[in-house]
Design an enzyme around this catalytic site. Structure first.
Site, PDB file in Angstrom:
ATOM      1  N   SER A 168       0.862  -1.189   0.000  1.00  0.00           N
ATOM      2  CA  SER A 168       0.000   0.000   0.000  1.00  0.00           C
ATOM      3  C   SER A 168       0.888   1.225   0.000  1.00  0.00           C
ATOM      4  CB  SER A 168      -0.872   0.000   1.263  1.00  0.00           C
ATOM      5  OG  SER A 168      -1.515   1.251   1.445  1.00  0.00           O
TER       6      SER A 168
ATOM      7  N   TYR B 125      -2.446  -0.801  10.325  1.00  0.00           N
ATOM      8  CA  TYR B 125      -2.509  -1.198   8.921  1.00  0.00           C
ATOM      9  C   TYR B 125      -1.234  -0.790   8.202  1.00  0.00           C
ATOM     10  CZ  TYR B 125      -3.949  -1.221   4.016  1.00  0.00           C
ATOM     11  OH  TYR B 125      -4.010  -1.448   2.671  1.00  0.00           O
TER      12      TYR B 125
END
Length: 253
Positions: free
Chosen positions: A144, A157
């Site tokens: 990401s 995350y």
């Protein structure tokens, strides 16, 4: 053709929706013999069925990537059916955290790490030996843009995706001479069902998501899929250990 995967055996995890689904479809359109995997049996089988209906070659196999026995059984089934594994897209992951670090929940921390980090590790540790039996292969892991910087309201995350890059780079160096290339894609905000649920009813959230990308829009799942196919293709034969942003310029700031 650089993106000709005719006859190649390809595994896509987290393939029931979003980026995984689009990438499975793209591999199938490029001629791959596809194994579609997800914990969502209904969604995964629907993806495989649609690919077959379009003339492609796809089989759905359910798998929880946090369970070593299930991942081992998945790879053993691939070897039994096809005798090899040429490419793998380790895309299964979750994004369930919102809020500042000190407000976090231990159970949420454990779940994010279990799926996003342990799941990628589990997949690679079974995929790599099968690839080595047949001279190598290509693996792409989903990270990401949160792995390339800070995400103050999604710190766990972000940490999990930083860890994915650590696994990716370390494995790339460890297996490069044996013919296994391992890279990661780092998507920005992508138009998925998960994104639409997150911004539903709040136009300001959607506008903010657009604003962080210099190109003036969020990304499409097909654009991430194209990056994955490139990294798995012969066109990327000298590319390994890379974290490729697919983020509309966000990380250029």
């Amino acid at each position: 053709m650089a993106n000709d995967f005719s006859g190649k055996v390809v595994l896509v995890t987290g393939a029931a929706a979003g980026i995984g689904k689009a990438t499975a479809q793209a591999f199938a359109a490029a001629g791959a013999r596809l194994i579609v995997s997800d914990v969502d049996a209904g969604g995964g089988e629907a993806v495989a069925s649609d690919i077959r209906a379009s003339g492609g070659d796809a089989l759905f196999l359910a798998c929880d990537v946090t369970d070593s026995a299930q991942v081992q059984a998945l790879i053993e089934r691939i070897e039994a059916d096809h005798g090899r594994l040429d490419c793998a897209f380790n895309n299964a992951g979750i994004d369930i955290e919102q809020g500042r670090l000190a407000d976090g929940d231990e159970a949420v921390f454990d779940r994010i790490m279990e799926v996003n980090v342990k799941g990628v590790w589990q997949c690679m540790r079974f995929e790599i030996p099968l690839m080595l039996k047949h001279g190598g292969g290509a693996i792409v892991n989903t990270a990401s843009v949160a792995a390339l910087g800070a995400a103050p309201n999604m710190s766990v995350y972000s940490a999990s995706k930083h860890a994915v890059l650590g696994l990716t780079r370390s494995a790339a160096v460890g297996y490069g001479k044996q013919g296994v290339r391992i890279n990661a894609v780092c998507p920005g905000v992508i138009d998925t069902d998960m994104f639409r649920r997150a911004v539903a009813g709040d136009p300001r959230k959607a506008a903010s998501a657009v604003a962080i990308h210099p190109v003036g829009r969020i990304g499409m799942v097909e654009e991430v899929a194209a990056a994955v196919l490139y990294l798995c293709s012969e066109a990327a034969s000298f590319t390994t250990g890379v974290a490729l942003p697919v983020d509309g310029g966000k990380t250029a700031y």
